[in-house]
Scaffold this active site. Structure first.
Site, PDB file in Angstrom:
ATOM      1  N   HIS A 139      -1.365   0.389   6.051  1.00 34.18           N
ATOM      2  CA  HIS A 139      -0.113   0.353   5.292  1.00 34.18           C
ATOM      3  C   HIS A 139       0.195  -1.096   4.922  1.00 34.18           C
ATOM      4  O   HIS A 139       0.500  -1.912   5.786  1.00 34.18           O
ATOM      5  CB  HIS A 139       1.026   0.957   6.122  1.00 34.18           C
ATOM      6  CG  HIS A 139       2.218   1.343   5.305  1.00 34.18           C
ATOM      7  ND1 HIS A 139       2.832   2.569   5.446  1.00 34.18           N
ATOM      8  CD2 HIS A 139       2.917   0.694   4.340  1.00 34.18           C
ATOM      9  CE1 HIS A 139       3.861   2.649   4.617  1.00 34.18           C
ATOM     10  NE2 HIS A 139       3.929   1.509   3.932  1.00 34.18           N
ATOM     11  N   LEU A 140       0.110  -1.370   3.645  1.00 33.83           N
ATOM     12  CA  LEU A 140       0.358  -2.713   3.129  1.00 33.83           C
ATOM     13  C   LEU A 140       1.721  -3.237   3.568  1.00 33.83           C
ATOM     14  O   LEU A 140       2.696  -2.483   3.611  1.00 33.83           O
ATOM     15  CB  LEU A 140       0.308  -2.658   1.593  1.00 33.83           C
ATOM     16  CG  LEU A 140       0.621  -3.972   0.895  1.00 33.83           C
ATOM     17  CD1 LEU A 140      -0.603  -4.480   0.186  1.00 33.83           C
ATOM     18  CD2 LEU A 140       1.761  -3.791  -0.071  1.00 33.83           C
ATOM     19  N   HIS A 141       1.782  -4.511   3.909  1.00 35.53           N
ATOM     20  CA  HIS A 141       3.043  -5.173   4.241  1.00 35.53           C
ATOM     21  C   HIS A 141       2.876  -6.670   4.028  1.00 35.53           C
ATOM     22  O   HIS A 141       1.810  -7.219   4.273  1.00 35.53           O
ATOM     23  CB  HIS A 141       3.490  -4.854   5.670  1.00 35.53           C
ATOM     24  CG  HIS A 141       2.457  -5.133   6.722  1.00 35.53           C
ATOM     25  ND1 HIS A 141       1.362  -4.314   6.926  1.00 35.53           N
ATOM     26  CD2 HIS A 141       2.342  -6.136   7.614  1.00 35.53           C
ATOM     27  CE1 HIS A 141       0.628  -4.805   7.909  1.00 35.53           C
ATOM     28  NE2 HIS A 141       1.201  -5.912   8.340  1.00 35.53           N
ATOM     29  N   GLN A 142       3.924  -7.285   3.530  1.00 36.62           N
ATOM     30  CA  GLN A 142       3.901  -8.728   3.273  1.00 36.62           C
ATOM     31  C   GLN A 142       4.767  -9.441   4.304  1.00 36.62           C
ATOM     32  O   GLN A 142       5.912  -9.073   4.523  1.00 36.62           O
ATOM     33  CB  GLN A 142       4.422  -9.045   1.869  1.00 36.62           C
ATOM     34  CG  GLN A 142       4.449 -10.548   1.597  1.00 36.62           C
ATOM     35  CD  GLN A 142       4.551 -10.839   0.136  1.00 36.62           C
ATOM     36  OE1 GLN A 142       3.545 -10.898  -0.535  1.00 36.62           O
ATOM     37  NE2 GLN A 142       5.761 -11.006  -0.355  1.00 36.62           N
TER      38      GLN A 142
END
Length: 180
Positions: A139-142
């Protein structure tokens, strides 16, 4: 919890060094409860967090396509992550609306952290994939990590330990209040 070697029987030869014990981090180190699959049904915390209250999920702000949340294992106090609601693993999977709001939330994160904590600089970025260091690659996260002059001291350099001066719930409240 700081203990002197003399406080712990059987801890080895006394060397006049104190020890900072952080046993709560062992769950993170061992990868306990870390999702291993690729879908939201695999226990992804980034899918579960938006279903919680802001306080319980440590959510700072919610948007239409993304939300900002405190990192449970922060590098510094105020370490935020901007996360799309949609379960995607790569930056090139984001649609235009997600890209725009992710950028806007990154800007708002910087402003709120400057206002709430006087941050003087930031590390902003993504680790895409396991080999790039992503703790939750599915799950992409910045990450938005606030920095201050002199924030690297002997603890992280020598002891590989961060001392965080504030509880996560208190940090969440201050940043949420500073959010535009």
């Amino acid at each position: 919890m700081l203990l002197d070697m003399h406080d712990q029987a059987g801890a080895g030869a006394p060397d006049n060094f104190g020890r900072l014990w952080t046993p709560h981090r062992m769950a993170y180190i061992k990868g306990e409860n870390k999702p291993t699959g690729t879908g939201p049904e695999d226990g992804c915390p980034f899918d579960a967090i938006p279903k919680m209250s802001d306080e319980d999920g440590l959510i700072v702000a919610r948007g239409e396509t993304v939300y900002a949340v405190l990192n449970l294992y922060p590098y510094n106090s105020g370490h935020l992550m901007v996360v799309p609601y949609r379960h995607v693993s790569d930056y090139d999977e984001l649609v235009a609306a997600e890209l725009v709001e992710l950028g806007e939330f990154t800007q708002k994160s910087l402003r709120a952290l400057r206002k709430a904590s006087g941050a003087q600089g930031f590390n902003v970025g993504m680790n895409l994939g396991d080999v790039a260091g992503a703790g939750i690659a599915a799950h992409l996260h910045q990450h938005v990590v606030p920095r201050w002059g002199g924030d690297t001291n002997f603890m992280p350099v020598v002891a590989q330990t961060k001392v965080l001066p504030q509880l996560l719930r208190d940090t969440r409240r201050l940043i949420a209040e500073a959010w535009d």
